[in-house]
Design a protein around this motif. Structure first.
Motif, PDB file in Angstrom:
ATOM      1  N   UNK A 165      19.055  -4.115  -0.230  1.00  6.62           N
ATOM      2  CA  UNK A 165      17.503  -4.184   0.476  1.00  6.62           C
ATOM      3  C   UNK A 165      16.835  -3.231  -0.486  1.00  6.62           C
ATOM      4  N   UNK A 166      15.349  -4.016  -0.932  1.00  6.98           N
ATOM      5  CA  UNK A 166      14.544  -3.292  -1.291  1.00  6.98           C
ATOM      6  C   UNK A 166      13.209  -3.343  -0.364  1.00  6.98           C
ATOM      7  N   UNK A 167      12.521  -2.182  -0.371  1.00  6.22           N
ATOM      8  CA  UNK A 167      11.347  -1.794   0.379  1.00  6.22           C
ATOM      9  C   UNK A 167      10.007  -2.120  -0.431  1.00  6.22           C
ATOM     10  N   UNK A 168       9.245  -2.620  -0.049  1.00 11.64           N
ATOM     11  CA  UNK A 168       7.858  -2.722  -0.743  1.00 11.64           C
ATOM     12  C   UNK A 168       6.720  -2.385   0.323  1.00 11.64           C
ATOM     13  N   UNK A 169       5.919  -1.591  -0.138  1.00  9.97           N
ATOM     14  CA  UNK A 169       4.817  -1.118   0.696  1.00  9.97           C
ATOM     15  C   UNK A 169       3.675  -1.975   0.795  1.00  9.97           C
ATOM     16  N   UNK A 170       3.105  -2.349   1.760  1.00  9.85           N
ATOM     17  CA  UNK A 170       1.864  -2.937   2.078  1.00  9.85           C
ATOM     18  C   UNK A 170       0.947  -1.690   2.791  1.00  9.85           C
TER      19      UNK A 170
END
Length: 84
Positions: A75-80
Protein backbone atom coordinates in the motif's frame (compact mmCIF):
# COMPACT_ATOMS: atom_id res chain seq x y z
CA UNK A 1 1.51 -12.09 -16.87
CA UNK A 2 -0.39 -8.85 -16.30
CA UNK A 3 0.53 -6.58 -13.43
CA UNK A 4 -2.40 -4.91 -11.75
CA UNK A 5 -2.37 -1.76 -9.64
CA UNK A 6 -5.48 -0.70 -7.73
CA UNK A 7 -6.59 2.72 -6.52
CA UNK A 8 -8.99 3.19 -3.61
CA UNK A 9 -10.50 6.65 -3.23
CA UNK A 10 -10.75 7.06 0.55
CA UNK A 11 -10.48 10.82 1.09
CA UNK A 12 -14.19 11.38 1.72
CA UNK A 13 -15.49 13.39 4.65
CA UNK A 14 -18.43 11.10 5.35
CA UNK A 15 -20.77 13.98 6.29
CA UNK A 16 -23.90 11.96 5.49
CA UNK A 17 -22.76 9.16 7.78
CA UNK A 18 -22.63 11.46 10.79
CA UNK A 19 -19.72 11.74 13.17
CA UNK A 20 -16.28 13.09 12.43
CA UNK A 21 -14.45 9.95 11.28
CA UNK A 22 -13.30 9.44 7.69
CA UNK A 23 -15.88 7.64 5.56
CA UNK A 24 -13.42 4.80 4.86
CA UNK A 25 -13.33 3.96 8.58
CA UNK A 26 -17.10 3.67 8.91
CA UNK A 27 -17.90 0.17 10.07
CA UNK A 28 -20.37 -2.48 9.03
CA UNK A 29 -20.93 -5.89 10.58
CA UNK A 30 -17.95 -7.11 8.55
CA UNK A 31 -15.56 -4.33 9.55
CA UNK A 32 -14.30 -0.98 8.28
CA UNK A 33 -15.24 -0.01 4.71
CA UNK A 34 -11.56 0.29 3.73
CA UNK A 35 -10.96 -3.30 4.89
CA UNK A 36 -13.89 -4.55 2.83
CA UNK A 37 -12.48 -2.79 -0.24
CA UNK A 38 -9.02 -4.28 0.35
CA UNK A 39 -10.44 -7.76 0.88
CA UNK A 40 -12.41 -7.52 -2.36
CA UNK A 41 -9.19 -6.71 -4.25
CA UNK A 42 -7.14 -9.55 -2.76
CA UNK A 43 -8.09 -12.07 -5.47
CA UNK A 44 -6.57 -9.73 -8.08
CA UNK A 45 -3.14 -9.92 -6.38
CA UNK A 46 -2.27 -6.31 -7.25
CA UNK A 47 1.43 -5.40 -7.32
CA UNK A 48 0.52 -2.10 -5.66
CA UNK A 49 -2.57 -0.62 -4.05
CA UNK A 50 -2.77 3.16 -3.84
CA UNK A 51 -5.10 4.61 -1.22
CA UNK A 52 -6.06 8.27 -1.70
CA UNK A 53 -6.48 9.78 1.77
CA UNK A 54 -7.64 13.20 2.88
CA UNK A 55 -9.92 14.02 5.81
CA UNK A 56 -8.24 12.91 9.07
CA UNK A 57 -5.70 10.96 7.05
CA UNK A 58 -3.66 10.16 10.16
CA UNK A 59 -6.48 7.94 11.44
CA UNK A 60 -6.75 6.12 8.15
CA UNK A 61 -2.98 5.68 7.79
CA UNK A 62 -2.80 4.32 11.35
CA UNK A 63 -5.60 1.88 10.56
CA UNK A 64 -3.87 0.72 7.38
CA UNK A 65 -0.65 0.11 9.33
CA UNK A 66 -2.40 -2.31 11.71
CA UNK A 67 -5.19 -3.83 9.61
CA UNK A 68 -4.87 -7.52 8.72
CA UNK A 69 -6.67 -6.77 5.42
CA UNK A 70 -3.95 -4.25 4.52
CA UNK A 71 -1.08 -6.66 5.19
CA UNK A 72 -1.91 -8.60 2.02
CA UNK A 73 -1.21 -5.49 -0.08
CA UNK A 74 1.70 -3.27 -0.95
CA UNK A 75 0.00 0.00 0.00
CA UNK A 76 1.03 3.51 -0.91
CA UNK A 77 -0.98 6.49 0.33
CA UNK A 78 -1.48 9.68 -1.65
CA UNK A 79 -2.90 12.82 -0.01
CA UNK A 80 -5.78 14.73 -1.58
CA UNK A 81 -5.27 18.13 0.00
CA UNK A 82 -8.37 19.85 -1.37
CA UNK A 83 -11.68 18.23 -0.51
CA UNK A 84 -13.95 18.65 -3.51
Amino acid sequence: MEQICCVILAAGLGKRLGGDSPKALATTRSGALIDLALESLAHLSPVKTVVVVGHKRELLERHLATSPAARAHSIETIVQTEQL
